[in-house]
Design a protein around this motif. Structure first.
Motif, mmCIF file in Angstrom:
data_model
loop_
_atom_site.group_PDB
_atom_site.id
_atom_site.type_symbol
_atom_site.label_atom_id
_atom_site.label_comp_id
_atom_site.label_asym_id
_atom_site.label_seq_id
_atom_site.Cartn_x
_atom_site.Cartn_y
_atom_site.Cartn_z
ATOM 1 N N TYR A 1 29.378 -16.141 -10.365
ATOM 2 C CA TYR A 1 28.048 -15.924 -9.798
ATOM 3 C C TYR A 1 27.874 -14.491 -9.312
ATOM 4 O O TYR A 1 26.889 -13.834 -9.643
ATOM 5 C CB TYR A 1 27.802 -16.911 -8.647
ATOM 6 N N HIS B 1 30.089 -15.325 2.872
ATOM 7 C CA HIS B 1 31.290 -15.937 2.294
ATOM 8 C C HIS B 1 32.261 -16.357 3.400
ATOM 9 O O HIS B 1 32.828 -17.450 3.354
ATOM 10 C CB HIS B 1 31.956 -14.953 1.329
ATOM 11 N N GLU C 1 35.705 -23.929 -7.584
ATOM 12 C CA GLU C 1 34.846 -23.124 -6.709
ATOM 13 C C GLU C 1 35.157 -21.635 -6.790
ATOM 14 O O GLU C 1 34.243 -20.818 -6.842
ATOM 15 C CB GLU C 1 34.951 -23.598 -5.258
ATOM 16 N N THR C 2 36.421 -21.272 -6.815
ATOM 17 C CA THR C 2 36.767 -19.845 -6.839
ATOM 18 C C THR C 2 36.241 -19.169 -8.098
ATOM 19 O O THR C 2 35.736 -18.044 -8.041
ATOM 20 C CB THR C 2 38.296 -19.642 -6.745
ATOM 21 N N LEU D 1 24.579 -21.588 -4.140
ATOM 22 C CA LEU D 1 25.679 -21.730 -5.089
ATOM 23 C C LEU D 1 26.911 -22.313 -4.398
ATOM 24 O O LEU D 1 27.551 -23.218 -4.915
ATOM 25 C CB LEU D 1 26.041 -20.384 -5.716
ATOM 26 N N LEU D 2 27.230 -21.802 -3.229
ATOM 27 C CA LEU D 2 28.418 -22.266 -2.517
ATOM 28 C C LEU D 2 28.252 -23.683 -1.992
ATOM 29 O O LEU D 2 29.131 -24.527 -2.167
ATOM 30 C CB LEU D 2 28.748 -21.317 -1.357
ATOM 31 N N TYR E 1 23.211 -17.211 -3.160
ATOM 32 C CA TYR E 1 24.656 -17.325 -3.022
ATOM 33 C C TYR E 1 25.011 -18.503 -2.118
ATOM 34 O O TYR E 1 25.931 -19.265 -2.398
ATOM 35 C CB TYR E 1 25.245 -16.018 -2.493
ATOM 36 N N LEU F 1 34.867 -11.145 -1.775
ATOM 37 C CA LEU F 1 35.744 -12.312 -1.696
ATOM 38 C C LEU F 1 37.074 -12.009 -1.004
ATOM 39 O O LEU F 1 37.866 -12.920 -0.766
ATOM 40 C CB LEU F 1 36.024 -12.850 -3.105
ATOM 41 N N TRP G 1 30.948 -19.406 5.141
ATOM 42 C CA TRP G 1 31.109 -20.576 4.283
ATOM 43 C C TRP G 1 32.551 -21.089 4.325
ATOM 44 O O TRP G 1 32.776 -22.294 4.416
ATOM 45 C CB TRP G 1 30.694 -20.261 2.850
ATOM 46 N N ARG H 1 33.685 -20.325 -9.940
ATOM 47 C CA ARG H 1 32.228 -20.427 -9.898
ATOM 48 C C ARG H 1 31.626 -19.308 -9.055
ATOM 49 O O ARG H 1 30.685 -18.633 -9.478
ATOM 50 C CB ARG H 1 31.833 -21.805 -9.354
ATOM 51 N N GLU H 2 32.176 -19.074 -7.870
ATOM 52 C CA GLU H 2 31.598 -18.043 -7.013
ATOM 53 C C GLU H 2 31.862 -16.651 -7.565
ATOM 54 O O GLU H 2 31.009 -15.761 -7.459
ATOM 55 C CB GLU H 2 32.083 -18.183 -5.572
ATOM 56 N N THR H 3 33.005 -16.435 -8.197
ATOM 57 C CA THR H 3 33.300 -15.139 -8.799
ATOM 58 C C THR H 3 32.342 -14.881 -9.959
ATOM 59 O O THR H 3 31.786 -13.783 -10.085
ATOM 60 C CB THR H 3 34.766 -15.093 -9.293
#
Length: 161
Positions: free
Chosen positions: A109, A51, A102-103, A10-11, A7, A125, A54, A105-107
């Motif tokens: 993932y 998160h 990004e929002t 990814l971020l 994670y 999140l 980050w 992409r992370e969701t």
């Protein structure tokens, strides 16, 4: 730890930053161990801490300097023809996902790679579950706009595969 590192990668898109994020997450978790609610999932709690760290780092970077990205071609290695095909397809998927905001992409993932439920993603999140569903739907639509993935065809001894 592997989930946290993935994670973090990814971020941040940087191995060293991902390692720093995991370390900072572990330190913060130890400092705030009393805040962990017994009976809840520790991995979700740790992902939420990562998160948060980050987000703080992103805010600080905007003030200090820009951020880099891990090149998919460098990050993925391959051995042999089958692995090369897999590498090309994986690199295509990574580039497409990396192009998402990004929002999204992370969701994506957390839901599809880490296998968290929509509710768990929302908690990590700190957004409403409807936002998670909306982000996933939008990401799927954006990914569907791309042409189909292409695998590598090679010629060995004059034969096309």
């Amino acid at each position: 730890m592997a989930r946290l590192w993935r994670y973090g990668l990814l971020l941040s898109r940087q191995r060293e930053v991902a390692e720093d994020l995991v370390q900072a997450t572990c330190v913060r978790a130890l400092e705030r161990a009393g805040q962990f609610v017994p009976g809840t999932r520790m991995d979700r709690w740790l992902l939420s801490i990562l998160h948060s760290i980050w987000l703080n780092e992103v805010r600080a970077r905007r003030v200090r300097f820009g951020q880099g990205a891990v090149d998919a071609d460098v990050a993925l290695a391959f051995d042999g023809e089958h692995a090369a095909h897999t590498h090309v397809l994986a690199a295509q998927v990574i580039r497409r996902v990396a192009a998402l905001p990004e929002t999204q992409r992370e969701t994506l993932y957390l839901a599809y790679v880490e296998g968290l439920s929509y509710r768990e993603v929302a908690e990590v999140l700190q957004v409403p579950i409807g936002t998670v569903m909306s982000r996933l739907a939008t990401a799927r639509l954006k990914l569907a706009e791309y042409p189909p993935l292409h695998s590598v065809t090679s010629t060995i001894n004059g034969e096309r595969r």
